[in-house]
Design an enzyme around this catalytic site. Structure first.
Site, PDB file in Angstrom:
ATOM      1  N   ASP A  76       0.723  -1.288   0.149  1.00 15.75           N
ATOM      2  CA  ASP A  76       0.009  -0.015   0.111  1.00 15.75           C
ATOM      3  C   ASP A  76       0.529   1.594  -0.077  1.00 15.75           C
ATOM      4  O   ASP A  76       0.244   2.537   0.660  1.00 15.75           O
ATOM      5  CB  ASP A  76      -0.559  -0.072   0.959  1.00 15.75           C
ATOM      6  N   GLU A  77       1.760   1.252  -0.125  1.00 12.84           N
ATOM      7  CA  GLU A  77       3.221   2.661   0.084  1.00 12.84           C
ATOM      8  C   GLU A  77       4.191   2.143  -1.515  1.00 12.84           C
ATOM      9  O   GLU A  77       4.672   0.966  -1.271  1.00 12.84           O
ATOM     10  CB  GLU A  77       3.042   2.907   1.530  1.00 12.84           C
TER      11      GLU A  77
END
Lengths: 376, 367
Positions: free
Chosen positions: B119-120
Site C-alpha cells: 500500500d505504499e
C-alpha cells in the site's frame, strides 16, 4: 638408550619429522616422535596415521634403544639450544628421557615405544625414480585446484600419473583443472596412477624441497600408500585417496578443438583481473568477471549494483569468433599465477564450455576453467 | 540566540528541487472492502484477525479509527472500543491484485516505482517531469480507475516525501519544499522522521532530545557518545531535511522479513497463525515484485518472558510461491506456540535469496 648427537643435525631431523605429528585432538602418542638409536644412527619418526616421515641423523650410540617423546616440546627444546653436542639418555624401564647440553638438563616424560603405531612398509610392486625438483614443481603447480569439499573425497588431492618416461599431475575441484606434465626419464614403461591427499601434498612438497633438492627420489607404490625415499635418508609416506579418480581431461575439449584463440600478456591480464574484481558483484562468494574477446583486444568488466563498475582492456591477438563469457575472478587469478612465463594462449569454444590457458612457451602446465552462466 | 551549526548548514546547503513522491493508500485493505461492498461504506470496518479467536487488527477504516482502533491492536480490544465494528478476514489475493493495478498506474510515465509494501511506494519521476504534476496525475488515475483514495507527499528527499504524505491523511496532497521543511522541522518529533526507529527515539528522549531542534541544540560530542558516528551523521542529515547520502538502496538484500510487536501478548494459535500468514504474504509480495526467489523460510517468535526463538526450513530449490512459503512457515509456527504461553513478537522472513541476474558456476561433473 643413550646417544650423543649434534644439535643442528638433531634439530634438522626433528623439524623434518615434526610435520607428520598429529594435531591436538589425536591420541597423545601421535603427538610424539619415535627416536630409535642403533649402529651410529638416530632414526626420528612421526606419523598422524595418514602420512609418516622418518629422518635419520648420525649419532654416537652408546646404548641402543627407542623411546617416544612429545614432539612439540622436544623440537622446541632442541631449537633453543645454540649448538654443540646434546645427549639423550633413557633408562630401559622408564619412558622418560634426560636431555643434557652443558649445564642444561631436561627430564622429559615420554610414551612406551611399543605403543607407537608401526609405520607402513614399502613392500609395493611399482617402483621408479624421479627428480624431486620436477615432482615438487608438478605438485605445487596443481594442488591449488584440488577440491576442499569434503563431500567429494576422491578429488580432494592431486592425481599423479607416472610412466612412459613422463610424469603428470592433475588436480580439479569440478570447476577447473590444473595439469602439470614433464619428462621423467626415471619413470619406466608401466603407467601408474595414484591420488595423493591435498593435506599430504603440502608436506610432501616441503620434505622433498628440503631433503632432496634437485636430486632423485625413489618412489614405491603399494595398494594404498606411496613411499618416497630421499637421498639424505629421509622417508616420506602417505595414504592414497580411495576411489576412482574421474577422467577429467576427457570431459574437456582437446587443445586443437577450441574455436577462439587469444594471445596476450599474462601479467597484464592478471593485473586487469585483480583490479576489476574489486568491483565484482558477490554471487554467494563468487565474483564474476565478464570477458569480451574480439580481434585485437580483450575487455574485462565487472559490476556491482552497490559499488559501481570496472572496465579494463588489454591488447590481444584473437583468432576465431568473438566471444562474451563470464568467469569467477578467483579461478582466473589462481590459474594465472602458475602459467609462465610471459604470453599465454587462451582457448575458448563458447560461453558455457571449458576454456584453456597455457603459456606460449610453457609445455609443462595448462589450466582449464569453466565459466559462470545465468541461472535458469 | 546564535544560529546552530545545523541551521547554518541547512541555510547554505544547495537548493534542492522537488524530486520524489511518496504515495500511501488510505486504510488500504479496509478501503478495498468498502469499495467492493457498498453496505460497508461509512461504517467502522476492521480487517484482520477475528475478535473471537484473539486475532490482531491489520487495517481499519477511518470510521473505525475514530473509536481509537489501530493496527496491531488485539481485535477483541477493537470490539470493546467499537462494538458495532464490522470484522473481516484479510483477502490477500484481492489486495495484491489491486496493488498490482496501482503499481502499473504509478509507473505509467516511465517513473521508477520503489514499493515499500502493498500500500505504499516512492515514485521517482523520469528526468524533466515535474513531480507535483505527476503526483496529481497518479492520484487522479487511482481514484478514477481503481476507485480508491490515497495520500501523496512530494519533496526533495524520501524521508520528507514520506512525512508529507502523512500530513493530510486521508486523500491528502502535500508538498514540502525547502522553505516548508525549514519551517516545520524544528518542532518535529524525531519519531516522525522516516528511518528513526523507536529505540533511537527512546534513547534520545531519555536525554531530553525529542525534536529536531533539540537534536541540533545537543553538543556533537554528546550525540557521538549516544549514537556513534554513523547514526549521528544519518540523523544530522534527516533532521536538517536533507537526503541521506545513499538515497536509494542498491545493495542486494540477503533476507526479506517482517515482524510485528503485539500491543498485547497473544496466545491463541489461530490468531498467531493469521498474523503470520499476513506477514508472510507481504514477504512473498516483495519476492514477486523484485523477481526474487528464496530457499529458506524463517519464523521468529518472542515470548512474553522475552525468550526469542527462530525456526527455519530450507527447500531444495528456491521458490517465490506463496503456497510453498506459507506451507513451510505455518508448521514452523505451530511447533512454537502451545496456546498458553504469551507471545509479544512474531516475525516471518526468507533468506538465501536468488536474484534474477544470479549466476551459477558451470560444473565438469557431479551435482
Amino acid at each position: 638408550m643413550k646417544v650423543i648427537t649434534d644439535q643442528s643435525q638433531l634439530h634438522a631431523g626433528l623439524q623434518m619429522a615434526y610435520r607428520a605429528i598429529a594435531g591436538g585432538t589425536a591420541h597423545p602418542i601421535l603427538t610424539g616422535v619415535l627416536l630409535t638409536a642403533q649402529e651410529g644412527i638416530l632414526h626420528i619418526s612421526a606419523t598422524d596415521l595418514e602420512k609418516s616421515i622418518e629422518a635419520v641423523i648420525p649419532a654416537a650410540v652408546e646404548m641402543p634403544g627407542s623411546l617416544v617423546l612429545p614432539g612439540r616440546e622436544l623440537n622446541e627444546i632442541v631449537g633453543r639450544i645454540p649448538g654443540g653436542d646434546i645427549e639423550i639418555s633413557a633408562p630401559e624401564d622408564r619412558h622418560q628421557a634426560v636431555i643434557t647440553w652443558r649445564a642444561s638438563e631436561f627430564v622429559l616424560n615420554g610414551y612406551p615405544p611399543d605403543q607407537f603405531p608401526a609405520l607402513p612398509l614399502a613392500d609395493g610392486s611399482g617402483a621408479f625414480s624421479v627428480s624431486a625438483g620436477d615432482l615438487v614443481r608438478a605438485l605445487s603447480k596443481t594442488v591449488f585446484a584440488s577440491s576442499t569439499d569434503d563431500s567429494m573425497p576422491v578429488i580432494s588431492g592431486v592425481r599423479l600419473r607416472v610412466g612412459d618416461g613422463r610424469i603428470q599431475a592433475t588436480a580439479t575441484d569440478g570447476y577447473r583443472i590444473a595439469v602439470s606434465e614433464m619428462e621423467a626419464p626415471g619413470a619406466g614403461g608401466q603407467v601408474m596412477e595414484v591420488a595423493i591427499p591435498r593435506k599430504s601434498v603440502a608436506d610432501l612438497v616441503r620434505v622433498l624441497s628440503s631433503a632432496a633438492g634437485e636430486e632423485d627420489a625413489s618412489v614405491v607404490l603399494s595398494e594404498n600408500h606411496i613411499f618416497f625415499d630421499l637421498p639424505s635418508g629421509v622417508k616420506f609416506s602417505t595414504v592414497l585417496l580411495e576411489g576412482q579418480y574421474p577422467d577429467v581431461l576427457s570431459m574437456v575439449p582437446a587443445p586443437g578443438d577450441y574455436r577462439t584463440r587469444a594471445h596476450f600478456d599474462r601479467a597484464e591480464f592478471a593485473g586487469a583481473c585483480s583490479r576489476t574484481a574489486l568491483l565484482a558483484e558477490d554471487h554467494r562468494g563468487a565474483r564474476p568477471l565478464r570477458l569480451h574477446l574480439k580481434e585485437d583486444r580483450l575487455i574485462i568488466r565487472a559490476s556491482s549494483a552497490e559499488l559501481g563498475e570496472a572496465y579494463d582492456e588489454i591488447e590481444a591477438r584473437v583468432d576465431g569468433p568473438t566471444l562474451d563469457i563470464l568467469f569467477q575472478a578467483k579461478y582466473l587469478i589462481e590459474g594465472l599465477r602458475n602459467i609462465g612465463p610471459e604470453r599465454l594462449i587462451f582457448s575458448l569454444d563458447d560461453d558455457e564450455g571449458a576454456a584453456r590457458m597455457q603459456g606460449e612457451d610453457d609445455s609443462e602446465f595448462y589450466y582449464v576453467v569453466l565459466p559462470m552462466k545465468p541461472r535458469e | 540566540m546564535s544560529e546552530s551549526t545545523q541551521e547554518r548548514q541547512l541555510r547554505v546547503s544547495r537548493p534542492m528541487g522537488l524530486s520524489v513522491i511518496h504515495l500511501d493508500m488510505d486504510a488500504f485493505y479496509a478501503a478495498v472492502e468498502q469499495r467492493d461492498d457498498p453496505t460497508l461504506r461509512g461504517k467502522p470496518v476492521v480487517v484482520g484477525g477475528s475478535p473471537n479467536a484473539r486475532g490482531v487488527v491489520s487495517t481499519c477504516s477511518y470510521e473505525a479509527r475514530r473509536f481509537g482502533i489501530h493496527s496491531a491492536m488485539p481485535s477483541s480490544r477493537a470490539r470493546d472500543l467499537c462494538p458495532s465494528a464490522i470484522f473481516l478476514p484479510s483477502d490477500f489475493s484481492k489486495y495484491k491484485a489491486v496493488a498490482r493495478q496501482i503499481r502499473e498506474i504509478m509507473g505509467r510515465d516511465g517513473a521508477m516505482v520503489e514499493s515499500l509494501g502493498l500500500d505504499e511506494a516512492f515514485v521517482h519521476p523520469p528526468p524533466g517531469m515535474d513531480p507535483v504534476t505527476l503526483a496529481g496525475r497518479i492520484k487522479g488515475d487511482i481514484l478514477r480507475e481503481v476507485g480508491l483514495t490515497c495520500s501523496v507527499g512530494v519533496s526533495y528527499a524520501r524521508p520528507l516525501a514520506k512525512l508529507a504524505s502523512e500530513r493530510e491523511k486521508p486523500d491528502g496532497f502535500t508538498v514540502i519544499d525547502q522553505a516548508a521543511a525549514r519551517a516545520m522541522l524544528p518542532d518535529l518529533p524525531l519519531g516522525d522522521l522516516w528511518g528513526v526507529g523507536p529505540r533511537t527515539v527512546a534513547l534520545l528522549a531519555r536525554h531530553g532530545i525529542e525534536t529536531c531542534a533539540d537534536f541540533w541544540g545537543t553538543p556533537r560530542e554528546e550525540l557521538l557518545t549516544l549514537l556513534g558516528p554513523g547514526r549521528t551523521w544519518d540523523l544530522a542529515l534527516l533532521t536538517s531535511g536533507r537526503p541521506l547520502v545513499r538515497e536509494r538502496s542498491t545493495s542486494r538484500a540477503k533476507s526479506i522479513s517482517r515482524e510485528t510487536t503485539l500491543t498485547q501478548d497473544a496466545r491463541d494459535p489461530a490468531a498467531l497463525d493469521e498474523l503470520l500468514v499476513e506477514m508472510a504474504e507481504h514477504v512473498v509480495d516483495r519476492l514477486e515484485r523484485e523477481g526474487l526467489a528464496a530457499s529458506t523460510v524463517t519464523v521468529k517468535i518472542r515470548y512474553s518472558n522475552f525468550r526469542t526463538l527462530t525456526r527455519s526450513r530450507t527447500f531444495g530449490a528456491a521458490t517465490s510461491e506463496s503456497s510453498q512459503i506459507l506451507g513451510a512457515a505455518r508448521p514452523l509456527l505451530a511447533r512454537l506456540v502451545d496456546g498458553s504461553t504469551g507471545v509479544r513478537l512474531l516475525g516471518a522472513g526468507v533468506t538465501d535469496l536468488v536474484y534474477p541476474d544470479d549466476l551459477r558456476q558451470v560444473r565438469l561433473f557431479g551435482a
